[in-house]
Motif scaffolding. Structure first.
Motif, PDB file in Angstrom:
ATOM      1  N   PRO A  58      81.015  23.813  -2.002  1.00  0.00           N
ATOM      2  CA  PRO A  58      81.197  22.417  -1.600  1.00  0.00           C
ATOM      3  C   PRO A  58      80.876  22.189  -0.130  1.00  0.00           C
ATOM      4  CG  PRO A  58      83.315  23.464  -1.837  1.00  0.00           C
ATOM      5  CD  PRO A  58      82.298  24.468  -2.271  1.00  0.00           C
ATOM      6  N   TYR A  59      80.665  23.278   0.618  1.00  0.00           N
ATOM      7  CA  TYR A  59      80.368  23.111   2.033  1.00  0.00           C
ATOM      8  C   TYR A  59      78.885  22.843   2.272  1.00  0.00           C
ATOM      9  CZ  TYR A  59      85.057  24.609   2.855  1.00  0.00           C
ATOM     10  OH  TYR A  59      86.425  24.672   2.855  1.00  0.00           O
TER      11      TYR A  59
ATOM     12  N   LEU B 204      76.830  19.056  -0.008  1.00  0.00           N
ATOM     13  CA  LEU B 204      76.997  17.638   0.322  1.00  0.00           C
ATOM     14  C   LEU B 204      76.218  17.349   1.602  1.00  0.00           C
ATOM     15  CD1 LEU B 204      80.833  17.261  -0.246  1.00  0.00           C
ATOM     16  CD2 LEU B 204      79.046  16.386  -1.697  1.00  0.00           C
TER      17      LEU B 204
ATOM     18  N   VAL C 234      80.925   9.453   2.156  1.00  0.00           N
ATOM     19  CA  VAL C 234      81.260   9.880   0.801  1.00  0.00           C
ATOM     20  C   VAL C 234      80.910   8.823  -0.240  1.00  0.00           C
ATOM     21  CG1 VAL C 234      83.223  10.383  -0.668  1.00  0.00           C
ATOM     22  CG2 VAL C 234      83.018  11.475   1.523  1.00  0.00           C
TER      23      VAL C 234
ATOM     24  N   PRO D 190      81.476  14.112   4.945  1.00  0.00           N
ATOM     25  CA  PRO D 190      82.007  15.322   4.302  1.00  0.00           C
ATOM     26  C   PRO D 190      82.756  16.267   5.240  1.00  0.00           C
ATOM     27  CG  PRO D 190      79.821  14.881   3.488  1.00  0.00           C
ATOM     28  CD  PRO D 190      80.085  13.851   4.543  1.00  0.00           C
TER      29      PRO D 190
ATOM     30  N   ARG E 167      86.317  18.294  -0.874  1.00  0.00           N
ATOM     31  CA  ARG E 167      84.865  18.279  -1.009  1.00  0.00           C
ATOM     32  C   ARG E 167      84.461  18.564  -2.438  1.00  0.00           C
ATOM     33  NH1 ARG E 167      82.178  20.774   4.338  1.00  0.00           N
ATOM     34  NH2 ARG E 167      84.019  20.495   5.579  1.00  0.00           N
TER      35      ARG E 167
ATOM     36  N   CYS F 273      82.137  16.455  -5.038  1.00  0.00           N
ATOM     37  CA  CYS F 273      81.050  16.967  -5.879  1.00  0.00           C
ATOM     38  C   CYS F 273      81.274  16.595  -7.340  1.00  0.00           C
ATOM     39  CB  CYS F 273      80.959  18.490  -5.773  1.00  0.00           C
ATOM     40  SG  CYS F 273      80.407  19.059  -4.190  1.00  0.00           S
TER      41      CYS F 273
END
Lengths: 337, 428
Positions: A105-106, A109, A115, A156, A164, A168
């Motif tokens: 998730p790092y 995004l 977001v 993010p 995060r 996703c």
């Protein structure tokens, strides 16, 4: 709420192969056989878990199924449509129905998009809802995924790992998909957050009837969330079937080793670990015959000569295994030179 | 209730002016600490102390390690006390950001300065020569005699902690060269190869002249372990040694760690977030949350009789391989870890806790001692609230009694007798 009416397979993969070229151009071309003849099917509204060590081709299976990579050989069916033959325009129409949640998730995004925009972008592109309803729709989706709407203007980097991953998931869910590939969605998260995300995925499945392909190397998570399980080793499936049956009677030596290697959080638990020697061999030149034979303590002569066939040995269970420990069909024995 | 609302939104914005003021203030504090550490010719008596209990290898006493960042002081380690007895494995569990890595880096004096500083407390360590030092107060030059030789560390990411431009052999030799000046080059090489053999690398001579990128993840982690063990340290700090590895390789590495621990008669501080690894390896467990120890005790106390709601929550949120039969919804701890810059002055866990009551929002709970060194920082067990009718956390049955055979899974080995599964004659 699992639908019982449809017995046909919602997603079906037949003899899927994906080779990546390796080595310099001009020299004799070698291929990394990332996925080598994998077949399975998933029923509507159920979850299939795909487990295996890193480098065994689990992620490649997922990506090839969505045609994020071109398919080398084999067939992929999605809701009766053969994905292989679709033109780019038709494939684009199918895209919203098949979504993917990525591992990290790092890095998955865009750091430069708020977001709300991340979640809304694809919705707008695919005309899922009328333009004027977009904000309300994004707000609904964010709420369903446990994100307050007031966060929609944030970027993010202002969120923690668990949040995060929720973003996703929201991005995938916003397109009203039928089928979601979850590629290690919880392996980058802490235990307490991991449980939140798994519960979110399950709640969404109950509510909207999603079909999941859940790729993970964590067997305890896979056991918790899946209905059927496929165990992969070096690009091939070695065991496939019903979750309960696989966890109760793991038949392939690799599955047994994998299961016994999972540390049980209980100090009294007697460890009878099967410790595999060595590392996973190179997928450029996989061992002949059964690919696992180089690390298998039960390997015999036949394992290096003949590739074992998938067979079902248990009555009343959907449980197939490819191993020479069990009697093979006599019909045709393909000798690999 | 208002407390709960405020805490959920942890991110707060600072103006540039405020940030600059904080930075200026921090710089003053940091220079002072740095000057202290860089002093030359410090009298040894300044940093020699006495161990509380001579059978311990290392004692952490009220350790505070802060990071002076531009958004405020990040209290990464905020009053941590525990000991590592000789020849034992102490496991430290906690979520990412709870300060478990910073605790271990403090013991090596490897906290990234000048931002990170050991502010208060002491880390007492006895060298093999019998001198007891306080690592927290030791000058930087003196620390080099301990780091690597007496206390060594296995880092989390074998991919990034090996230097890609040096051969494996050169990296192994370096440690020996520094601490054993009287050894010849060939002796050092022989010792390095012996070490590679000890950690189970087949064909060590070849690996000795390989570069790190030529090895697989499991092999690199073995090299890291060899490097940590080469000077025969008394304390090994293993910081998530298996997190980047597959389960089958993880099993190999954990077995190896147990083996080498016995062969060099050392102790291990094992840092991980995987409770399964802890259960299999550790003798004592320390559970950390937001820079403080919430619960500590012997392995059986922690796993069979956890007291703190956070520990109980962690146990319950594990999808366990051993309870396939009862598939109930997975328990999850709501909310998130508080921001380490703005910690409240009451219990850090209370806004995520199902059992919190008024007292939890008033002050930080003191350590409550249970039998045999088992302690937890929670008001639920304080004497003064003994009579209150509070609901205290209950463990699900399958964890509390998983030693029963019915929950323990037996994994078959080799050929499964499928005929008898198909026709279960014996049961009839």
């Amino acid at each position: 709420m699992k639908k019982e009416n449809s017995n046909e397979n919602f997603v079906e993969v037949r003899h899927l192969k994906k080779y990546f070229p390796a080595g310099l151009k001009g020299t004799t071309r070698q291929y990394v056989k990332a996925v080598d003849d994998v077949s399975f099917s998933i029923k509507k509204g159920t979850t299939m878990g795909l487990v295996g060590e890193s480098g065994c081709g689990k992620t490649t299976v997922g990506r090839t199924m969505l045609r994020l990579y071109p398919i080398t050989a084999g067939e992929v069916f999605f809701d009766g449509v053969k994905i292989n033959d679709l033109s780019r325009r038709d494939l684009r129409k199918m895209r919203p129905r098949m979504q993917m949640i990525f591992q990290d998730p790092y890095s998955s995004l865009s750091p430069r998009m708020p977001v709300g925009e991340i979640i809304g972008e694809a919705v707008r592109e695919h005309n899922i809802v009328p333009k004027e309803d977009l904000d309300n729709y994004v707000s609904d989706i964010m709420n369903a995924c446990g994100l307050p709407y007031r966060y929609s203007r944030r970027y993010p980097h202002e969120f923690s790992g668990g949040q995060r991953q929720r973003i996703c998931i929201a991005r995938a869910v916003a397109l009203k998909p039928d089928f979601i590939i979850c590629d290690e969605p919880v392996s980058a998260l802490d235990v307490s957050i991991q449980a939140q995300i798994i519960n979110l995925l399950q709640n969404l499945q109950e509510e909207f009837g999603y079909t999941y392909l859940f790729i993970s190397h964590d067997l305890s998570v896979v056991e918790y969330i899946s209905d059927t399980i496929g165990v992969m080793y070096l690009g091939s499936m070695v065991e496939y079937g019903d979750k309960k049956s696989i966890f109760k009677h793991p038949m392939h030596p690799y599955t047994q080793a994998l299961l016994s290697a999972v540390p049980i959080p209980d100090p009294d638990h007697k460890m009878n670990r099967v410790i595999l020697e060595g590392d996973i061999p190179s997928p450029i030149n996989p061992p002949s015959g059964c690919k696992f034979r180089t690390r298998c303590e039960y390997a015999s002569d036949i394992c290096s000569k003949i590739k074992p066939e998938f067979n079902n040995y248990l009555d009343g269970h959907e449980h197939e295994v490819a191993c020479h420990l069990y009697p093979q069909d006599h019909q045709e024995q393909r000798v690999i030179s | 209730m208002s407390n709960k609302e405020n805490n959920r939104d942890n991110t707060q914005y600072l103006t540039i002016k405020e940030e600059k003021a904080i930075a200026r203030e921090n710089k003053k504090i940091m220079t002072q600490f740095e000057r202290e550490k860089n002093r030359k010719n410090v009298d040894e008596s300044e940093y020699t102390t006495q161990m509380r209990n001579p059978s311990n290898v290392i004692e952490f006493d009220n350790l505070h390690t802060y990071f002076y960042t531009d958004v405020g002081v990040n209290k990464a380690v905020n009053g941590v006390s525990f000991v590592v007895p000789e020849g034992k494995i102490v496991g430290i569990v906690g979520e990412s950001g709870c300060g478990k890595s910073v605790t271990s880096l403090s013991a090596m004096q490897l906290v990234q300065g000048p931002v990170g500083q050991i502010v208060d407390g002491s880390i007492r360590y006895t060298t093999s020569e019998g001198k007891c030092y306080d690592i927290a107060k030791m000058p930087r030059d003196e620390m080099r005699r301990i780091r690597g030789k007496e206390i060594s560390m296995i880092f989390q990411e074998p991919m990034t902690s090996l230097n890609p431009v040096f051969k494996i052999g050169e990296q192994l030799d370096e440690a020996l060269e520094i601490y054993n000046e009287n050894l010849s080059a060939s002796e050092i090489k022989a010792r390095s190869i012996e070490m590679l053999e000890l950690v189970g690398i087949a064909d060590p001579e070849n690996i000795y002249s390989n570069y790190p990128h030529e090895l697989s993840g499991g092999m690199r982690q073995r090299v890291m372990i060899a490097m940590a063990l080469i000077c025969e340290p008394r304390l090994i700090i293993a910081d998530e040694p298996t997190t980047a590895l597959d389960v089958t390789i993880q099993a190999q590495i954990l077995d190896l760690l147990l083996e080498v621990k016995d062969s060099i008669k050392g102790s291990i501080m094992l840092i991980t977030h995987d409770l399964g690894v802890i259960a299999n390896m550790a003798d004592y467990v320390v559970v950390m949350y937001a820079g403080k120890i919430v619960e500590a005790g012997e392995i059986n106390d922690i796993f069979k009789n956890p007291k703190h709601p956070y520990t109980v929550g962690l146990m319950r949120s594990l999808p366990s391989l051993s309870n396939i039969e009862n598939q109930e919804k997975l328990f999850s701890i709501p909310g998130q870890v508080p921001n380490a810059v703005n910690l409240p002055d009451y219990c850090y866990f209370c806004n995520r806790c199902d059992y919190s009551f008024d007292a939890c929002y008033e002050s930080y709970p003191e350590d409550i001692l249970f039998e045999d060194g088992h302690r937890a920082a929670c008001f639920l067990y304080a004497d003064r609230f003994k009579d209150l009718d509070l609901n205290r956390p209950q463990l699900p049955k399958n964890i509390a009694s998983s030693s029963d055979d019915q929950f323990a899974r037996k994994i078959p080995q080799g050929r499964v007798d499928f005929e008898s599964i198909n026709n279960p004659k014996e049961k009839l």
